[in-house]
Design a protein around this motif. Sequence first.
Motif, PDB file in Angstrom:
ATOM      1  N   MET A   1       0.837  -1.163   0.000  1.00  0.00           N
ATOM      2  CA  MET A   1       0.000   0.000   0.000  1.00  0.00           C
ATOM      3  C   MET A   1       0.892   1.239   0.000  1.00  0.00           C
ATOM      4  N   ALA A   2       0.590   2.159  -0.875  1.00  0.00           N
ATOM      5  CA  ALA A   2       1.378   3.393  -0.971  1.00  0.00           C
ATOM      6  C   ALA A   2       1.093   4.299   0.227  1.00  0.00           C
ATOM      7  N   LEU A   3       2.121   4.952   0.690  1.00  0.00           N
ATOM      8  CA  LEU A   3       2.005   5.868   1.822  1.00  0.00           C
ATOM      9  C   LEU A   3       1.460   7.199   1.337  1.00  0.00           C
ATOM     10  N   THR A   4       0.312   7.594   1.863  1.00  0.00           N
ATOM     11  CA  THR A   4      -0.328   8.856   1.490  1.00  0.00           C
ATOM     12  C   THR A   4      -0.657   9.632   2.760  1.00  0.00           C
ATOM     13  N   PRO A   5      -0.979  10.914   2.634  1.00  0.00           N
ATOM     14  CA  PRO A   5      -1.376  11.678   3.824  1.00  0.00           C
ATOM     15  C   PRO A   5      -2.613  11.106   4.517  1.00  0.00           C
ATOM     16  N   TRP A   6      -3.479  10.418   3.789  1.00  0.00           N
ATOM     17  CA  TRP A   6      -4.721   9.902   4.358  1.00  0.00           C
ATOM     18  C   TRP A   6      -4.527   8.607   5.113  1.00  0.00           C
ATOM     19  N   ASN A   7      -3.475   7.846   4.814  1.00  0.00           N
ATOM     20  CA  ASN A   7      -3.271   6.589   5.534  1.00  0.00           C
ATOM     21  C   ASN A   7      -1.990   6.587   6.369  1.00  0.00           C
ATOM     22  N   LEU A   8      -1.398   7.734   6.566  1.00  0.00           N
ATOM     23  CA  LEU A   8      -0.131   7.831   7.303  1.00  0.00           C
ATOM     24  C   LEU A   8      -0.228   7.242   8.698  1.00  0.00           C
ATOM     25  N   ILE A   9      -1.300   7.530   9.420  1.00  0.00           N
ATOM     26  CA  ILE A   9      -1.395   7.081  10.811  1.00  0.00           C
ATOM     27  C   ILE A   9      -1.563   5.573  10.933  1.00  0.00           C
ATOM     28  N   TYR A  10      -1.845   4.886   9.832  1.00  0.00           N
ATOM     29  CA  TYR A  10      -1.995   3.432   9.858  1.00  0.00           C
ATOM     30  C   TYR A  10      -0.738   2.712   9.383  1.00  0.00           C
ATOM     31  N   ASN A  11       0.277   3.441   8.951  1.00  0.00           N
ATOM     32  CA  ASN A  11       1.463   2.839   8.360  1.00  0.00           C
ATOM     33  C   ASN A  11       2.667   2.879   9.284  1.00  0.00           C
ATOM     34  N   GLU A  12       3.694   2.189   8.851  1.00  0.00           N
ATOM     35  CA  GLU A  12       4.979   2.191   9.537  1.00  0.00           C
ATOM     36  C   GLU A  12       5.614   3.572   9.404  1.00  0.00           C
ATOM     37  N   LEU A  13       6.114   4.118  10.497  1.00  0.00           N
ATOM     38  CA  LEU A  13       6.689   5.465  10.495  1.00  0.00           C
ATOM     39  C   LEU A  13       8.207   5.457  10.429  1.00  0.00           C
ATOM     40  N   ILE A  14       8.826   4.309  10.649  1.00  0.00           N
ATOM     41  CA  ILE A  14      10.284   4.228  10.648  1.00  0.00           C
ATOM     42  C   ILE A  14      10.823   4.594   9.272  1.00  0.00           C
ATOM     43  N   GLY A  15      11.797   5.487   9.265  1.00  0.00           N
ATOM     44  CA  GLY A  15      12.413   5.935   8.023  1.00  0.00           C
ATOM     45  C   GLY A  15      11.916   7.281   7.540  1.00  0.00           C
ATOM     46  N   LEU A  16      10.831   7.782   8.131  1.00  0.00           N
ATOM     47  CA  LEU A  16      10.292   9.080   7.716  1.00  0.00           C
ATOM     48  C   LEU A  16      10.977  10.222   8.453  1.00  0.00           C
ATOM     49  N   GLU A  17      11.124  11.343   7.769  1.00  0.00           N
ATOM     50  CA  GLU A  17      11.601  12.575   8.405  1.00  0.00           C
ATOM     51  C   GLU A  17      10.424  13.198   9.138  1.00  0.00           C
ATOM     52  N   VAL A  18      10.681  13.732  10.328  1.00  0.00           N
ATOM     53  CA  VAL A  18       9.614  14.305  11.142  1.00  0.00           C
ATOM     54  C   VAL A  18      10.154  15.489  11.936  1.00  0.00           C
ATOM     55  N   GLU A  19       9.239  16.400  12.266  1.00  0.00           N
ATOM     56  CA  GLU A  19       9.570  17.557  13.101  1.00  0.00           C
ATOM     57  C   GLU A  19       8.469  17.744  14.133  1.00  0.00           C
ATOM     58  N   ILE A  85      -0.844   6.762  19.137  1.00  0.00           N
ATOM     59  CA  ILE A  85      -0.602   5.915  20.315  1.00  0.00           C
ATOM     60  C   ILE A  85      -1.201   4.541  20.077  1.00  0.00           C
ATOM     61  N   SER A  86      -0.330   3.604  19.859  1.00  0.00           N
ATOM     62  CA  SER A  86      -0.675   2.206  19.644  1.00  0.00           C
ATOM     63  C   SER A  86       0.613   1.495  19.287  1.00  0.00           C
ATOM     64  N   GLN A  87       0.631   0.210  19.480  1.00  0.00           N
ATOM     65  CA  GLN A  87       1.789  -0.543  19.035  1.00  0.00           C
ATOM     66  C   GLN A  87       1.801  -0.494  17.504  1.00  0.00           C
ATOM     67  N   PRO A  88       2.969  -0.271  16.902  1.00  0.00           N
ATOM     68  CA  PRO A  88       3.028  -0.124  15.443  1.00  0.00           C
ATOM     69  C   PRO A  88       2.402  -1.290  14.687  1.00  0.00           C
ATOM     70  N   GLU A  89       2.618  -2.497  15.163  1.00  0.00           N
ATOM     71  CA  GLU A  89       2.067  -3.649  14.449  1.00  0.00           C
ATOM     72  C   GLU A  89       0.544  -3.697  14.536  1.00  0.00           C
ATOM     73  N   ASN A  90      -0.031  -3.200  15.621  1.00  0.00           N
ATOM     74  CA  ASN A  90      -1.486  -3.166  15.749  1.00  0.00           C
ATOM     75  C   ASN A  90      -2.086  -2.019  14.941  1.00  0.00           C
ATOM     76  N   ARG A  91      -1.372  -0.901  14.876  1.00  0.00           N
ATOM     77  CA  ARG A  91      -1.869   0.243  14.125  1.00  0.00           C
ATOM     78  C   ARG A  91      -1.975  -0.086  12.635  1.00  0.00           C
ATOM     79  N   LYS A  93      -2.653  -2.953  11.390  1.00  0.00           N
ATOM     80  CA  LYS A  93      -3.791  -3.864  11.201  1.00  0.00           C
ATOM     81  C   LYS A  93      -5.116  -3.110  11.198  1.00  0.00           C
ATOM     82  N   ASN A  94      -5.172  -1.944  11.860  1.00  0.00           N
ATOM     83  CA  ASN A  94      -6.428  -1.212  11.988  1.00  0.00           C
ATOM     84  C   ASN A  94      -6.987  -0.758  10.655  1.00  0.00           C
ATOM     85  N   ILE A  95      -6.151  -0.422   9.698  1.00  0.00           N
ATOM     86  CA  ILE A  95      -6.654   0.019   8.402  1.00  0.00           C
ATOM     87  C   ILE A  95      -7.364  -1.115   7.683  1.00  0.00           C
ATOM     88  N   ILE A  96      -6.889  -2.340   7.863  1.00  0.00           N
ATOM     89  CA  ILE A  96      -7.541  -3.491   7.246  1.00  0.00           C
ATOM     90  C   ILE A  96      -8.903  -3.694   7.867  1.00  0.00           C
TER      91      ILE A  96
END
Length: 101
Positions: A1-19, A85-91, A93-96
């Motif tokens: 699944m492509a990372l978009t602004p609409w599904n960001l909170i359901y995806n893996e965040l490791i590797g992203l730049e953040v401020e 706030i959620s474990q990354p692996e559970n977050r 799964k939530n989109i599915i």
Amino acid sequence: MALTPWNLIYNELIGLEVEVTDSSNKCAIGIRGKVVDETRNMLVLETHTTFEKMIPKSGNTFVFHLPDPSNGNITYVEVNGDLLISQPENRTKNIIKSRMR
């Protein structure tokens, strides 16, 4: 699944730049770096000085930098840390589950 602004909170965040743009801890505002690890309540950022900083998700607002490989532009997405706030692996799964309803 492509990372978009609409599904960001359901995806893996490791590797992203953040401020960190807003925080209950005023010392955390302005910290930026690459997400190198994530726990249920924390993001671990590698800053430009190669130090790792642990930033709590709760009480912070983050701006994630999403690169667009097709045209090289960067999309900036502001996210309330309380939504993360959620474990990354559970977050992830939530989109599915939300699509199955």
